[in-house]
Design a protein around this motif. Structure first.
Motif, PDB file in Angstrom:
ATOM      1  N   PRO A  38       0.810  -1.217   0.000  1.00  0.00           N
ATOM      2  CA  PRO A  38       0.000   0.000   0.000  1.00  0.00           C
ATOM      3  C   PRO A  38       0.844   1.268   0.000  1.00  0.00           C
ATOM      4  O   PRO A  38       0.503   2.250  -0.647  1.00  0.00           O
ATOM      5  CB  PRO A  38      -0.824  -0.129   1.292  1.00  0.00           C
ATOM      6  CG  PRO A  38      -0.924  -1.610   1.524  1.00  0.00           C
ATOM      7  CD  PRO A  38       0.389  -2.158   1.059  1.00  0.00           C
TER       8      PRO A  38
ATOM      9  N   TRP B 201      -4.981  10.820  -2.265  1.00  0.00           N
ATOM     10  CA  TRP B 201      -6.412  10.612  -2.453  1.00  0.00           C
ATOM     11  C   TRP B 201      -6.903  11.540  -3.555  1.00  0.00           C
ATOM     12  O   TRP B 201      -6.208  12.440  -3.996  1.00  0.00           O
ATOM     13  CB  TRP B 201      -7.172  10.872  -1.149  1.00  0.00           C
ATOM     14  CG  TRP B 201      -7.097  12.282  -0.639  1.00  0.00           C
ATOM     15  CD1 TRP B 201      -7.937  13.319  -0.915  1.00  0.00           C
ATOM     16  CD2 TRP B 201      -6.097  12.811   0.236  1.00  0.00           C
ATOM     17  NE1 TRP B 201      -7.534  14.458  -0.270  1.00  0.00           N
ATOM     18  CE2 TRP B 201      -6.413  14.182   0.457  1.00  0.00           C
ATOM     19  CE3 TRP B 201      -4.975  12.274   0.872  1.00  0.00           C
ATOM     20  CZ2 TRP B 201      -5.645  15.004   1.270  1.00  0.00           C
ATOM     21  CZ3 TRP B 201      -4.213  13.093   1.683  1.00  0.00           C
ATOM     22  CH2 TRP B 201      -4.551  14.444   1.881  1.00  0.00           C
TER      23      TRP B 201
ATOM     24  N   SER C 205     -12.095   7.021  -0.772  1.00  0.00           N
ATOM     25  CA  SER C 205     -10.782   7.258  -0.169  1.00  0.00           C
ATOM     26  C   SER C 205     -10.615   6.415   1.096  1.00  0.00           C
ATOM     27  O   SER C 205     -11.584   6.097   1.782  1.00  0.00           O
ATOM     28  CB  SER C 205     -10.620   8.737   0.183  1.00  0.00           C
ATOM     29  OG  SER C 205     -10.757   9.549  -0.956  1.00  0.00           O
ATOM     30  N   SER C 206      -9.370   6.074   1.409  1.00  0.00           N
ATOM     31  CA  SER C 206      -9.092   5.287   2.604  1.00  0.00           C
ATOM     32  C   SER C 206      -9.367   6.120   3.855  1.00  0.00           C
ATOM     33  O   SER C 206      -9.433   7.354   3.810  1.00  0.00           O
ATOM     34  CB  SER C 206      -7.627   4.842   2.612  1.00  0.00           C
ATOM     35  OG  SER C 206      -6.770   5.970   2.770  1.00  0.00           O
ATOM     36  N   ASP C 207      -9.515   5.428   4.991  1.00  0.00           N
ATOM     37  CA  ASP C 207      -9.725   6.132   6.257  1.00  0.00           C
ATOM     38  C   ASP C 207      -8.546   7.050   6.566  1.00  0.00           C
ATOM     39  O   ASP C 207      -8.722   8.169   7.068  1.00  0.00           O
ATOM     40  CB  ASP C 207      -9.919   5.124   7.397  1.00  0.00           C
ATOM     41  CG  ASP C 207     -11.250   4.386   7.304  1.00  0.00           C
ATOM     42  OD1 ASP C 207     -12.150   4.894   6.591  1.00  0.00           O
ATOM     43  OD2 ASP C 207     -11.378   3.321   7.933  1.00  0.00           O
TER      44      ASP C 207
END
Length: 354
Positions: free
Chosen positions: A19, A138, A169-171
């Motif tokens: 990631p 993001w 979008s990721s946290d």
């Protein structure tokens, strides 16, 4: 400094990247795309010293007068005119038809006490680098509304919207975006306002006078030639050395002029015809959709072939629907054909401003 500061921009390892690697790759990709489309990367001030935010912005609605001052007084001479026949026949036909349509489409009539409302919505890429060196990236949406009074020397109003990360979008990205938003709100007194309502006589937001093309402010639009080749020669001269190629720099300058919402019809037509003379300009998509509206995408690829910058035109009215940057090559998480950034433009006449 503030977001309005201007001058308008991959290959892969084998296997499954981590990631963190993907995040760094996305950030690099957005940097590459924005640099090849003459965008400006601006940075929110880091008041805590813990992270370094990276903001990748598309070209803004109103071009900077700082650039105009740099080239003020230039005499068009020794023009670098790229060789080649100009745009493809298909693109030239679309652009010349758009020029004819824009002449037939009446400019909005703004009466006393009314405003021309120019509304933009954007999809952009953002990211930041944490103190440990890790990257978070993001995509987010933002927008704004500029209100131009009937008397253009009067007070303009610009309402700048918040930036909102996409639901996908990721946290971690959402948390980072929220932190940046809080820092913008907590700027010291006197710092440039990045969200909310700004007011400026003649549209000189942040002290930057609105321009049509680099070196020509809006108030002097009448001074620009309507002959397409003469206009293109001026653009080549004023963008000499900018961007990755003279053709791309010229096309981006024309796109900026077309999308600002205040260019008179005869000059819009000349800009379309000038774009038709640029080698490498082609039709990208005859059914390109931006923010729910569909038109014909005319664009030029970056010299490295990674991405293409398009203007999307309504073929009926000859008006610009918006702009987009689209990938031409695969990248992890971003297959060829992905629209990495876009901006939609809508104009209307309203009776009041905020």
């Amino acid at each position: 400094m503030d977001d309005l500061q201007l001058l308008r921009e991959m290959r892969r390892d084998i296997g499954s990247p981590s990631p963190a690697t993907l995040a760094r790759g996305r950030t690099k990709l957005m940097t590459r795309i924005n640099s090849t489309s003459a965008s400006v990367a601006s940075t929110d001030r880091d008041t805590k010293g813990t992270v370094s935010p990276i903001r990748f912005r598309r070209r803004v609605l109103l071009a900077s007068a700082a650039a105009a001052l740099l080239v003020g007084g230039i005499v068009v001479a020794d023009v670098v005119r790229p060789s080649g026949p100009g745009a493809t026949a298909e693109a030239a036909e679309v652009l010349n038809n758009a020029a004819a349509a824009t002449i037939q489409t009446s400019d909005p009539v703004v009466g006393p006490g009314q405003y021309l409302k120019i509304e933009t919505t954007e999809l952009t890429g953002s990211g930041l680098q944490a103190a440990d060196g890790s990257d978070i990236s993001w995509q987010e949406t933002t927008g704004g509304q500029v209100y131009v009074p009937a008397e253009e020397n009067g007070e303009w109003v610009w309402n700048r919207d918040e930036r909102v990360p996409l639901d996908s979008s990721s946290d971690a990205a959402k948390a980072a975006a929220a932190e940046l938003a809080q820092r913008r709100k907590a700027q010291p007194e006197g710092a440039p306002l990045l969200v909310g309502i700004l007011r400026a006589p003649g549209g000189a937001f942040y002290g930057n006078e609105p321009t049509i093309i680099i070196g020509t402010p809006l108030k002097d639009a009448i001074s620009l030639p309507r002959d397409p080749q003469a206009l293109l020669d001026i653009i080549y001269e004023r963008t000499k050395g900018a961007g990755k190629s003279p053709e791309r720099a010229a096309f981006v300058t024309i796109a900026d002029g077309l999308r600002n919402g205040v260019v008179p019809a005869d000059l819009r037509a000349a800009l379309y015809k000038a774009a038709a003379l640029i080698p490498g300009v082609t039709v990208g998509d005859r059914q390109a959709t931006i923010d729910g509206r569909t038109g014909i995408a005319i664009g030029i690829p970056s010299p490295d072939g990674i991405a293409r910058t398009d203007i999307v035109i309504d073929p009926t009215s000859g008006l610009v629907i918006g702009e987009q940057d689209i990938l031409l090559k695969d990248y992890p998480g971003f297959p060829a054909g992905t629209v990495s950034t876009w901006t939609s433009v809508k104009t209307s006449v309203v009776n009041a401003a905020p």
